[in-house]
Design a protein around this motif. Structure first.
Motif, PDB file in Angstrom:
ATOM      1  N   ASP A  24       0.857  -1.193   0.000  1.00  0.00           N
ATOM      2  CA  ASP A  24       0.000   0.000   0.000  1.00  0.00           C
ATOM      3  C   ASP A  24       0.889   1.237   0.000  1.00  0.00           C
ATOM      4  O   ASP A  24       1.541   1.552   0.999  1.00  0.00           O
ATOM      5  CB  ASP A  24      -0.914  -0.015   1.224  1.00  0.00           C
ATOM      6  CG  ASP A  24      -2.076   0.966   1.088  1.00  0.00           C
ATOM      7  OD1 ASP A  24      -1.926   1.958   0.347  1.00  0.00           O
ATOM      8  OD2 ASP A  24      -3.124   0.731   1.719  1.00  0.00           O
ATOM      9  N   ARG A  25       0.917   1.933  -1.127  1.00  0.00           N
ATOM     10  CA  ARG A  25       1.807   3.081  -1.306  1.00  0.00           C
ATOM     11  C   ARG A  25       1.155   4.396  -0.899  1.00  0.00           C
ATOM     12  O   ARG A  25       1.738   5.458  -1.084  1.00  0.00           O
ATOM     13  CB  ARG A  25       2.269   3.152  -2.774  1.00  0.00           C
ATOM     14  CG  ARG A  25       3.069   1.935  -3.211  1.00  0.00           C
ATOM     15  CD  ARG A  25       3.285   1.909  -4.713  1.00  0.00           C
ATOM     16  NE  ARG A  25       4.150   0.795  -5.120  1.00  0.00           N
ATOM     17  CZ  ARG A  25       3.731  -0.442  -5.343  1.00  0.00           C
ATOM     18  NH1 ARG A  25       2.434  -0.739  -5.201  1.00  0.00           N
ATOM     19  NH2 ARG A  25       4.567  -1.388  -5.695  1.00  0.00           N
ATOM     20  N   ARG A  26      -0.052   4.365  -0.365  1.00  0.00           N
ATOM     21  CA  ARG A  26      -0.770   5.578   0.004  1.00  0.00           C
ATOM     22  C   ARG A  26      -0.384   6.048   1.399  1.00  0.00           C
ATOM     23  O   ARG A  26       0.269   5.331   2.162  1.00  0.00           O
ATOM     24  CB  ARG A  26      -2.281   5.313  -0.055  1.00  0.00           C
ATOM     25  CG  ARG A  26      -2.766   4.886  -1.432  1.00  0.00           C
ATOM     26  CD  ARG A  26      -4.198   4.394  -1.420  1.00  0.00           C
ATOM     27  NE  ARG A  26      -4.344   3.167  -0.626  1.00  0.00           N
ATOM     28  CZ  ARG A  26      -5.461   2.452  -0.582  1.00  0.00           C
ATOM     29  NH1 ARG A  26      -6.525   2.835  -1.273  1.00  0.00           N
ATOM     30  NH2 ARG A  26      -5.525   1.356   0.162  1.00  0.00           N
ATOM     31  N   SER A  33      -0.977   5.153  -6.048  1.00  0.00           N
ATOM     32  CA  SER A  33      -1.798   6.319  -5.741  1.00  0.00           C
ATOM     33  C   SER A  33      -1.162   7.576  -6.305  1.00  0.00           C
ATOM     34  O   SER A  33       0.056   7.759  -6.250  1.00  0.00           O
ATOM     35  CB  SER A  33      -1.959   6.462  -4.222  1.00  0.00           C
ATOM     36  OG  SER A  33      -2.717   7.597  -3.898  1.00  0.00           O
ATOM     37  N   PRO A  45      -0.690  11.334  -5.731  1.00  0.00           N
ATOM     38  CA  PRO A  45      -0.863  12.347  -4.690  1.00  0.00           C
ATOM     39  C   PRO A  45      -1.612  13.578  -5.176  1.00  0.00           C
ATOM     40  O   PRO A  45      -2.232  14.274  -4.390  1.00  0.00           O
ATOM     41  CB  PRO A  45       0.570  12.697  -4.280  1.00  0.00           C
ATOM     42  CG  PRO A  45       1.382  11.532  -4.697  1.00  0.00           C
ATOM     43  CD  PRO A  45       0.718  10.996  -5.933  1.00  0.00           C
ATOM     44  N   ASP A  52      -3.513  13.800   0.255  1.00  0.00           N
ATOM     45  CA  ASP A  52      -2.456  13.048   0.933  1.00  0.00           C
ATOM     46  C   ASP A  52      -1.107  13.341   0.314  1.00  0.00           C
ATOM     47  O   ASP A  52      -0.967  13.564  -0.877  1.00  0.00           O
ATOM     48  CB  ASP A  52      -2.735  11.548   0.887  1.00  0.00           C
ATOM     49  CG  ASP A  52      -2.524  10.945  -0.496  1.00  0.00           C
ATOM     50  OD1 ASP A  52      -1.957   9.865  -0.576  1.00  0.00           O
ATOM     51  OD2 ASP A  52      -2.942  11.586  -1.481  1.00  0.00           O
ATOM     52  N   PRO A  96       2.841  11.661   0.515  1.00  0.00           N
ATOM     53  CA  PRO A  96       3.660  10.597   1.088  1.00  0.00           C
ATOM     54  C   PRO A  96       4.587  11.130   2.153  1.00  0.00           C
ATOM     55  O   PRO A  96       5.002  12.288   2.121  1.00  0.00           O
ATOM     56  CB  PRO A  96       4.430  10.060  -0.125  1.00  0.00           C
ATOM     57  CG  PRO A  96       3.608  10.466  -1.312  1.00  0.00           C
ATOM     58  CD  PRO A  96       2.971  11.767  -0.922  1.00  0.00           C
ATOM     59  N   ALA A 156      -6.582   8.273  -4.030  1.00  0.00           N
ATOM     60  CA  ALA A 156      -6.020   8.567  -2.716  1.00  0.00           C
ATOM     61  C   ALA A 156      -7.134   8.591  -1.682  1.00  0.00           C
ATOM     62  O   ALA A 156      -8.304   8.764  -2.015  1.00  0.00           O
ATOM     63  CB  ALA A 156      -5.305   9.923  -2.756  1.00  0.00           C
ATOM     64  N   THR A 210      -6.844  12.792   4.981  1.00  0.00           N
ATOM     65  CA  THR A 210      -5.619  12.295   5.599  1.00  0.00           C
ATOM     66  C   THR A 210      -5.099  13.320   6.590  1.00  0.00           C
ATOM     67  O   THR A 210      -5.455  14.494   6.553  1.00  0.00           O
ATOM     68  CB  THR A 210      -4.521  12.044   4.548  1.00  0.00           C
ATOM     69  OG1 THR A 210      -4.309  13.259   3.812  1.00  0.00           O
ATOM     70  CG2 THR A 210      -4.915  10.944   3.581  1.00  0.00           C
ATOM     71  N   ALA A 212     -10.577   4.455   2.005  1.00  0.00           N
ATOM     72  CA  ALA A 212      -9.724   4.074   0.883  1.00  0.00           C
ATOM     73  C   ALA A 212     -10.217   2.771   0.255  1.00  0.00           C
ATOM     74  O   ALA A 212     -10.548   1.824   0.965  1.00  0.00           O
ATOM     75  CB  ALA A 212      -8.287   3.910   1.356  1.00  0.00           C
TER      76      ALA A 212
END
Length: 336
Positions: A117-119, A198, A200, A205, A207, A221, A225, A306
């Motif tokens: 999960d890169r979010r 995701s 940005p 959000d 990273p 995204a 957040t 999400a």
């Protein structure tokens, strides 16, 4: 073990994570053992010229195999680097019957559910009990998980990551190589699909630190957040370097990721800031106290708003299985 079971556990092992989902492994099914090999044809020459991430990924596949074997009723006996004359032969695994436990079955079921999960994660903190458990799992696998909890450590890692992003953008071949393995259509057998990354720019959000410039981000995204999120950062380290240490680091990575999946956490392994030799050395000297860093782990809780991260593709068994056509050393004489 019958051939059908052998193929099934190898298929689960191939669900392991790898840089850009290159799946850099090959397997052989022997008369009474399973064998793992590095696949040099899946090497990332620009991003990973020394096969560091390649061997770590193979270590993760080796641990996935052990988990699958235990759930199938077999106790694995692993001989790592069994043939020093063949550095691509990373492990020989013997098997002995055993009864699977409920924990074995739960861990094996997490293999299919695990996602990178890169979010951004939510502000919910990771409880100390879970953190301590992850550290024990890494130690049991022959590595260490070094939490980045001290003041300034998270900021320092972010600075290193920014420097790595700039350095790789200026390194010939890295950007092209990354783009060639990302932005894949859904259903592709390897690489990172656009639907797993995701963007940005589509939400609020940001990273925690820069990520590699992958192509074609399409994963929505989270709707909301918190910039001061509850992400727990930890470095996976070993005391030595070399193929055996990297293999052990990969096994520890798999152990932590599968347990995180069991308890419902989100996770992302990151190696970009360690792919630049000068920055890897600085992380070792300034952050880990001389321990060899292999992977930076982001662990936390995904936003309830999400959408689920879709699964990434995997190569078919026909592409990763080789025939048993050569004699191999006795596993009993190899290093356990």
């Amino acid at each position: 073990m019958d051939p059908a079971t052998a193929r099934s556990v190898i298929e689960l092992a191939c669900r392991a994570p790898s840089l850009h989902n290159t799946q850099p492994w090959r397997w052989r099914i022997g008369p009474s053992s399973l064998h793992l090999f590095a696949d040099p044809d899946r090497r990332l020459d620009a991003s990973d010229p020394y096969d560091h991430d390649l061997v770590v990924a193979c270590g993760a596949a080796l641990h996935h195999l052990q988990v699958a074997l235990r759930a199938a009723g077999w106790q694995p006996l692993v001989h790592r680097i069994p043939d020093p004359a063949r550095p691509d032969h990373l492990a020989a695994v013997e098997m002995h019957p055993r009864e699977p436990s409920q924990e074995d079955l739960a861990l094996a079921s997490a293999i299919e559910r695990r996602r990178t999960d890169r979010r951004a994660f939510t502000s919910w903190p990771v409880p100390d009990q879970l953190r301590e458990g992850f550290c024990r799992l890494a130690e049991d696998a022959g590595a260490e998980l070094l939490p980045l909890d001290a003041p300034g450590e998270r900021w320092r890692i972010a600075q290193f990551a920014e420097a790595a992003a700039v350095a790789q953008a200026l390194t010939p071949g890295v950007v092209a190589e990354t783009h060639s393995w990302s932005g894949r259509r859904r259903g592709a057998q390897d690489g990172v699909p656009a639907g797993n990354v995701s963007d940005p720019g589509r939400g609020d959000d940001a990273p925690t630190f820069p990520l590699q410039n992958v192509a074609g981000a399409e994963l929505p995204a989270p709707l909301t957040t918190d910039p001061d999120d509850g992400t727990w950062l930890a470095l996976l380290v070993t005391r030595e370097d070399g193929r055996l240490a990297r293999l052990r680091a990969g096994e520890a990575l798999s152990s932590v990721l599968l347990e995180a999946t069991v308890v419902g956490m989100a996770a992302q392994p990151v190696t970009q800031l360690l792919q630049v030799p000068e920055l890897r050395a600085r992380v070792r000297d300034e952050v880990t106290g001389g321990l060899v860093p292999h992977v930076l782990l982001r662990l936390g809780w995904a936003s309830s708003s999400a959408p689920p991260v879709p699964p990434t593709g995997r190569r078919g068994l026909a592409d990763v299985l080789e025939p048993w056509d050569a004699p191999w050393p006795d596993p009993a004489t190899a290093e356990p």
